[in-house]
Design an enzyme around this catalytic site. Structure first.
Site, PDB file in Angstrom:
ATOM      1  N   THR A  28       0.951  -1.344  -0.219  1.00 34.67           N
ATOM      2  CA  THR A  28       0.090  -0.146   0.278  1.00 34.67           C
ATOM      3  C   THR A  28       0.475   1.656  -0.295  1.00 34.67           C
ATOM      4  OG1 THR A  28      -1.947  -0.948   1.552  1.00 34.67           O
ATOM      5  CG2 THR A  28      -1.614   1.043   1.429  1.00 34.67           C
ATOM      6  N   SER A  30       2.273   5.133  -2.223  1.00 32.67           N
ATOM      7  CA  SER A  30       2.667   5.881  -3.530  1.00 32.67           C
ATOM      8  C   SER A  30       3.397   4.931  -3.797  1.00 32.67           C
ATOM      9  CB  SER A  30       2.847   7.226  -3.422  1.00 32.67           C
ATOM     10  OG  SER A  30       3.695   7.626  -2.700  1.00 32.67           O
ATOM     11  N   GLY A  82       7.186  -0.974  -0.339  1.00 41.85           N
ATOM     12  CA  GLY A  82       7.580  -0.078   0.031  1.00 41.85           C
ATOM     13  C   GLY A  82       7.779  -0.150   1.422  1.00 41.85           C
ATOM     14  N   GLY A  95       4.014   1.592   7.972  1.00 42.26           N
ATOM     15  CA  GLY A  95       2.487   2.035   8.307  1.00 42.26           C
ATOM     16  C   GLY A  95       2.110   3.448   8.235  1.00 42.26           C
ATOM     17  N   GLY A  97       1.303   4.440   5.651  1.00 45.73           N
ATOM     18  CA  GLY A  97      -0.513   4.622   5.241  1.00 45.73           C
ATOM     19  C   GLY A  97      -1.780   3.570   6.010  1.00 45.73           C
ATOM     20  N   GLU A 103       0.347  -6.361   5.790  1.00 43.73           N
ATOM     21  CA  GLU A 103       1.261  -6.187   5.218  1.00 43.73           C
ATOM     22  C   GLU A 103       2.398  -6.977   6.048  1.00 43.73           C
ATOM     23  OE1 GLU A 103       0.999  -1.261   3.715  1.00 43.73           O
ATOM     24  OE2 GLU A 103       2.593  -2.147   5.538  1.00 43.73           O
ATOM     25  N   LYS A 121      14.832   7.159   1.328  1.00 47.01           N
ATOM     26  CA  LYS A 121      14.237   6.479   3.179  1.00 47.01           C
ATOM     27  C   LYS A 121      14.985   5.627   3.949  1.00 47.01           C
ATOM     28  CE  LYS A 121       9.598   7.312   1.703  1.00 47.01           C
ATOM     29  NZ  LYS A 121       9.691   7.897   0.969  1.00 47.01           N
TER      30      LYS A 121
END
EC number: 5.3.1.6
Length: 219
Positions: A28, A30, A82, A95, A97, A103, A121
Site C-alpha cells: 500500500t 504511493s 514500500g 505503516g 498509510g 502488510e 527512505k
C-alpha cells in the site's frame, strides 16, 4: 528525476521478481501504486494478487487483476511494498498509510519480500519517521502510557480508522537501535494489534531509486 519518478522506476523494476502463474503480495502507498500499475501490464501472466488494503484492492480490480483473500492462499511467492524507512539490516518502519497489520500478515505469508523505495527512505538508525502502532480503540490510552515508558512520544492519529476498525498511535522520538527487541516488546503490550516495525521479518531485497538508476540491495 523527481521523487515520484524514482518511485515509478523501482515499482516497474520489481516486475523482475514476479514469476508467471503466481499470486503476488501487493502493498500500500504511493510507491506500491506504481508497482500495481506495472503489474497491470503483465496481468495475463499471473494468477492474481493478495492486497494489503482496501485502496490497493480497488486499484488492482480497476486494472482487471484478480484479488484473492489471504485466507485462501497457503503462501505467496513474492511480496512487493514500500517503506517509510529502511536500514542497512533490511529492517523497516512501515505503516504511514495505516495498513501495517495486513502488510505484516502478507509478509509472513511470502517467501520473498521486495522493498521498493527511493533513496530518501534509507537510514542508519530507524525512528526519525514516527513509528505507527495499530491499537484496539479501548486500549488507546493504556498503550500510549506504555509507549511513553519506552521513551517515545505517542500521538493519536486523528480521524484515521484502519481497514480493521482500529486506531493508530504514531510514536515520535524513538532511536531504535535494537529493532527486533523493540518490535517484540511493543507487540507484547495488551491492546496492540501490531507495530509497524518489520525487523523479525525484514526485506530480502531492496530496490532503491537513485539519480543514477535503480540500485539493488540484498541481505
Amino acid at each position: 528525476m523527481t521523487q515520484d519518478e524514482l518511485k515509478k522506476a523501482v515499482g516497474w523494476a520489481a516486475l523482475d521478481y514476479v514469476r508467471p502463474d503466481t499470486i503476488v503480495g501487493v502493498g500500500t502507498g504511493s510507491t506500491a501504486a506504481h508497482f500495481i500499475d506495472a503489474l497491470g501490464s503483465i496481468k495475463h501472466q499471473i494468477k492474481g494478487a493478495v492486497s494489503s488494503s482496501d485502496a490497493s484492492t480497488e486499484k488492482l480490480k480497476s486494472l482487471g487483476i484478480p484479488v484473492f483473500d489471504a485466507n485462501d492462499v497457503d503462501s505467496l511467492d513474492v511480496y512487493v511494498d514500500g517503506a517509510d524507512e529502511i536500514n542497512g539490516h533490511m529492517q523497516m518502519i512501515k505503516g504511514g498509510g495505516a495498513a501495517l497489520t495486513r502488510e505484516k500478515i502478507i509478509s509472513a505469508l511470502s517467501r520473498q519480500f521486495i522493498c521498493i523505495v527511493d533513496a530518501s527512505k534509507q537510514v542508519d538508525v530507524l525512528g526519525k519517521f514516527p513509528l505507527p502502532v495499530e491499537v484496539i480503540p479501548m486500549a488507546r490510552s493504556y498503550v500510549a502510557r506504555e509507549l511513553v515508558k519506552l521513551g517515545g512520544q505517542p500521538e493519536y492519529r486523528q480521524g484515521v480508522v484502519t481497514d480493521n476498525g482500529n486506531v493508530i498511535l504514531d510514536v515520535h522520538n524513538l532511536n531504535i537501535m535494537d529493532a527486533v527487541a523493540v518490535e517484540n516488546h511493543i507487540n507484547g503490550i495488551a491492546g496492540v494489534v501490531t507495530v509497524g516495525l518489520f525487523a523479525n521479518r525484514g526485506a530480502d531485497v531492496a530496490l532503491v531509486g537513485t539519480a543514477d538508476g535503480v540500485k539493488t540491495v540484498t541481505k
